[in-house]
Motif scaffolding. Structure first.
Motif, PDB file in Angstrom:
ATOM      1  N   THR A  38      23.095   5.438  15.903  1.00  0.00           N
ATOM      2  CA  THR A  38      22.869   6.691  15.247  1.00  0.00           C
ATOM      3  C   THR A  38      21.921   7.523  16.028  1.00  0.00           C
ATOM      4  O   THR A  38      22.390   8.969  16.193  1.00  0.00           O
ATOM      5  CB  THR A  38      22.164   6.284  13.943  1.00  0.00           C
ATOM      6  OG1 THR A  38      23.001   5.581  13.060  1.00  0.00           O
ATOM      7  CG2 THR A  38      21.731   7.363  13.078  1.00  0.00           C
ATOM      8  N   VAL A  39      20.969   7.183  16.748  1.00  0.00           N
ATOM      9  CA  VAL A  39      20.131   8.132  17.412  1.00  0.00           C
ATOM     10  C   VAL A  39      20.975   8.640  18.690  1.00  0.00           C
ATOM     11  O   VAL A  39      20.987   9.778  18.846  1.00  0.00           O
ATOM     12  CB  VAL A  39      19.066   7.330  18.294  1.00  0.00           C
ATOM     13  CG1 VAL A  39      18.275   8.038  19.304  1.00  0.00           C
ATOM     14  CG2 VAL A  39      17.836   7.017  16.975  1.00  0.00           C
ATOM     15  N   SER A  40      21.791   7.738  19.284  1.00  0.00           N
ATOM     16  CA  SER A  40      22.547   8.271  20.591  1.00  0.00           C
ATOM     17  C   SER A  40      23.534   9.396  20.134  1.00  0.00           C
ATOM     18  O   SER A  40      23.803  10.462  20.696  1.00  0.00           O
ATOM     19  CB  SER A  40      23.486   7.280  21.025  1.00  0.00           C
ATOM     20  OG  SER A  40      24.523   7.282  21.716  1.00  0.00           O
ATOM     21  N   GLN A  41      24.136   9.378  18.909  1.00  0.00           N
ATOM     22  CA  GLN A  41      24.958  10.517  18.402  1.00  0.00           C
ATOM     23  C   GLN A  41      24.113  11.671  17.950  1.00  0.00           C
ATOM     24  O   GLN A  41      24.675  12.823  18.301  1.00  0.00           O
ATOM     25  CB  GLN A  41      25.633   9.943  17.068  1.00  0.00           C
ATOM     26  CG  GLN A  41      26.767  10.866  16.604  1.00  0.00           C
ATOM     27  CD  GLN A  41      27.882  10.459  15.513  1.00  0.00           C
ATOM     28  OE1 GLN A  41      27.313   9.924  14.579  1.00  0.00           O
ATOM     29  NE2 GLN A  41      29.158  10.294  15.765  1.00  0.00           N
ATOM     30  N   ILE A  42      22.899  11.422  17.518  1.00  0.00           N
ATOM     31  CA  ILE A  42      22.258  12.758  16.946  1.00  0.00           C
ATOM     32  C   ILE A  42      21.711  13.527  18.264  1.00  0.00           C
ATOM     33  O   ILE A  42      21.874  14.576  18.315  1.00  0.00           O
ATOM     34  CB  ILE A  42      21.029  12.264  16.154  1.00  0.00           C
ATOM     35  CG1 ILE A  42      21.580  11.643  14.976  1.00  0.00           C
ATOM     36  CG2 ILE A  42      20.097  13.470  15.896  1.00  0.00           C
ATOM     37  CD1 ILE A  42      20.362  11.008  13.943  1.00  0.00           C
ATOM     38  N   LEU A  43      21.380  12.632  19.291  1.00  0.00           N
ATOM     39  CA  LEU A  43      21.078  13.435  20.511  1.00  0.00           C
ATOM     40  C   LEU A  43      22.103  14.184  21.240  1.00  0.00           C
ATOM     41  O   LEU A  43      21.975  15.172  21.606  1.00  0.00           O
ATOM     42  CB  LEU A  43      20.196  12.445  21.630  1.00  0.00           C
ATOM     43  CG  LEU A  43      18.967  11.484  21.284  1.00  0.00           C
ATOM     44  CD1 LEU A  43      18.713  10.581  22.090  1.00  0.00           C
ATOM     45  CD2 LEU A  43      18.002  12.710  20.927  1.00  0.00           C
ATOM     46  N   LYS A  44      23.344  13.689  21.309  1.00  0.00           N
ATOM     47  CA  LYS A  44      24.493  14.278  21.633  1.00  0.00           C
ATOM     48  C   LYS A  44      24.562  15.526  20.780  1.00  0.00           C
ATOM     49  O   LYS A  44      25.125  16.614  21.299  1.00  0.00           O
ATOM     50  CB  LYS A  44      25.891  13.489  21.547  1.00  0.00           C
ATOM     51  CG  LYS A  44      25.620  12.616  22.774  1.00  0.00           C
ATOM     52  CD  LYS A  44      27.390  11.741  22.614  1.00  0.00           C
ATOM     53  CE  LYS A  44      27.332  10.381  23.561  1.00  0.00           C
ATOM     54  NZ  LYS A  44      27.412   9.247  22.907  1.00  0.00           N
ATOM     55  N   GLY A  49      23.937  21.591  20.112  1.00  0.00           N
ATOM     56  CA  GLY A  49      23.446  22.859  19.186  1.00  0.00           C
ATOM     57  C   GLY A  49      23.232  22.535  17.794  1.00  0.00           C
ATOM     58  O   GLY A  49      23.277  23.281  17.203  1.00  0.00           O
ATOM     59  N   CYS A  50      23.264  21.303  17.429  1.00  0.00           N
ATOM     60  CA  CYS A  50      23.143  20.923  15.719  1.00  0.00           C
ATOM     61  C   CYS A  50      21.579  21.339  15.701  1.00  0.00           C
ATOM     62  O   CYS A  50      20.517  20.682  16.559  1.00  0.00           O
ATOM     63  CB  CYS A  50      23.570  19.520  15.741  1.00  0.00           C
ATOM     64  SG  CYS A  50      23.288  18.860  14.099  1.00  0.00           S
ATOM     65  N   GLU A  51      21.431  21.890  14.343  1.00  0.00           N
ATOM     66  CA  GLU A  51      20.017  22.157  14.119  1.00  0.00           C
ATOM     67  C   GLU A  51      19.481  21.253  12.807  1.00  0.00           C
ATOM     68  O   GLU A  51      18.177  21.451  12.704  1.00  0.00           O
ATOM     69  CB  GLU A  51      19.997  23.569  13.825  1.00  0.00           C
ATOM     70  CG  GLU A  51      20.159  24.215  15.260  1.00  0.00           C
ATOM     71  CD  GLU A  51      20.637  25.899  14.813  1.00  0.00           C
ATOM     72  OE1 GLU A  51      20.417  26.644  15.784  1.00  0.00           O
ATOM     73  OE2 GLU A  51      21.527  25.985  14.174  1.00  0.00           O
ATOM     74  N   ILE A  52      20.357  20.846  12.203  1.00  0.00           N
ATOM     75  CA  ILE A  52      19.990  19.755  10.916  1.00  0.00           C
ATOM     76  C   ILE A  52      21.107  18.798  10.922  1.00  0.00           C
ATOM     77  O   ILE A  52      22.072  18.882  11.164  1.00  0.00           O
ATOM     78  CB  ILE A  52      20.053  20.689   9.686  1.00  0.00           C
ATOM     79  CG1 ILE A  52      19.169  21.868   9.850  1.00  0.00           C
ATOM     80  CG2 ILE A  52      19.648  19.772   8.485  1.00  0.00           C
ATOM     81  CD1 ILE A  52      18.893  22.557   8.444  1.00  0.00           C
ATOM     82  N   ILE A  53      20.686  17.651  10.684  1.00  0.00           N
ATOM     83  CA  ILE A  53      21.296  16.351  10.974  1.00  0.00           C
ATOM     84  C   ILE A  53      21.093  15.489   9.517  1.00  0.00           C
ATOM     85  O   ILE A  53      20.127  15.301   9.010  1.00  0.00           O
ATOM     86  CB  ILE A  53      21.221  15.318  12.023  1.00  0.00           C
ATOM     87  CG1 ILE A  53      22.454  14.491  12.053  1.00  0.00           C
ATOM     88  CG2 ILE A  53      19.847  14.809  12.069  1.00  0.00           C
ATOM     89  CD1 ILE A  53      23.786  15.001  12.418  1.00  0.00           C
TER      90      ILE A  53
END
Length: 351
Positions: A38-44, A49-53
């Motif tokens: 999950t962290v790996s995907q969020i960092l990508k 340019g994602c600002e809220i996940i």
């Protein structure tokens, strides 16, 4: 309600509403309890340019994983809750910056009160999410089917449930996969409330279909001054959602920055593999935060003319092309050097 006048809501270290920039959201598709994945995907996604996940929280393990995930990411984290009020509370206790619930299916007023109590203590916003697919039977009957009016009534009814327990730190999301119904629902709700709106076309489909439906729907809604945060929902790698959202906002003039790539549609005059080249350039430029235009042209007829309007341009010929900078032809370059030359130009832009 125009976005300049919507209520300001703080989500973690970011704010939406009140004319603040429209923030781009996405949702992970990994098992939330798998912290590493999950962290790996969020960092990508952050890099794109994602600002809220948002992460789904269907069980205790995933709720508890949020605290570990939070330590390793840099953007606000929203917990997506369905049905179980205990998961909403556990998610907030483990650091969720916002929760997404449907107050109508969380188990009645008492359970909703318990959720709101924890949200209040921690000043955590609640996103009230209503999907056309889960519209109450009585509203479907009242309006003779699923309608924009029914969706709006349902959403405002849910907001009323939270207001009734004295809380107004709320974001509203009304989604449907019918684009024009979605547009109409947003036009109606914007007149009736000043809570910030999270806008998206739900279940919009594959990259091609989803991009077209989202662009049309979000384009009409955002251009009317409605919407404070957006998600482009695609059946694809979530990074694609971010790329599309950035282009939609830039096209509408709602966001600056990021390289705009223009390329010709190709014709019989094209002597280079322009389609591959344009895709390579698109990928290369996505890593830069320069507010410039790059043109990739396929021939010497329109090429130099079109490329002159761009900050940097390449006009291709047989096995070679022209490098054009600020309207001036700089030099000829072999086709094999196009990408490296462009990278050099971008790395040294403005120096």
């Amino acid at each position: 309600m125009h976005r300049d006048n919507t209520k300001i809501v703080k989500i973690g270290n970011r704010v939406i509403g009140g004319g603040n920039p429209i923030l781009i959201q996405s949702m992970t598709n990994t098992p939330t309890e798998d912290v590493e994945k999950t962290v790996s995907q969020i960092l990508k996604l952050e890099e794109a340019g994602c600002e809220i996940i948002r992460c789904t929280v269907p069980n205790e393990a995933s709720a508890k994983a949020l605290s570990e995930i939070k330590k390793q990411i840099h953007i606000p984290l929203v917990a997506d809750i369905h049905f179980d009020y205990k998961m909403a509370i556990l998610a907030m206790e483990n650091g969720a910056d916002k929760i997404r619930i449907n107050p109508g299916n969380i188990g009645g007023r008492e359970k909703l009160e318990e959720v709101v109590k924890v949200a209040k203590e921690r000043n955590i916003p609640i996103r009230v999410g209503v999907n056309s697919g889960s519209l109450e039977k009585e509203l479907v009957e009242k309006y003779n089917g699923v309608t924009a009016e029914g969706i709006v009534e349902s959403a405002l009814d849910k907001v009323g449930m939270i207001e009734a327990v004295n809380y107004d730190n709320i974001v509203i999301s009304i989604k449907t996969s019918d684009v024009m119904m979605c547009v109409k629902a947003h036009e109606l709700i914007a007149k009736k409330t000043n809570y910030p709106l999270h806008v998206g076309i739900t279940e919009s489909g594959t990259v091609l279909r989803g991009n077209i439906k989202s662009s049309v729907g979000l384009g009409i809604i955002l251009n009317q001054g409605i919407g404070d945060t957006i998600r482009v929902s695609l059946s694809a790698d979530p990074v694609e959602e971010i790329k599309s959202a950035k282009i939609i906002l830039k096209t509408l003039g709602l966001r600056k920055g990021g390289i705009e790539v223009v390329s010709c549609p190709t014709c019989g005059r094209t002597k280079i593999d322009l389609i591959s080249l344009a895709n390579e350039v698109e990928t290369l430029t996505s890593g830069y935060d320069l507010d410039i235009k790059v043109a990739v042209m396929g021939c010497a007829v329109n090429g130099p003319g079109e490329a002159k309007e761009a900050d940097i341009g390449i006009a291709g010929g047989i096995g070679e092309g022209l490098l054009i900078r600020k309207g001036e032809i700089v030099r000829k370059i072999p086709e094999s050097e196009f990408i490296n030359t462009l990278k050099y130009e971008l790395d040294n832009w403005g120096k």
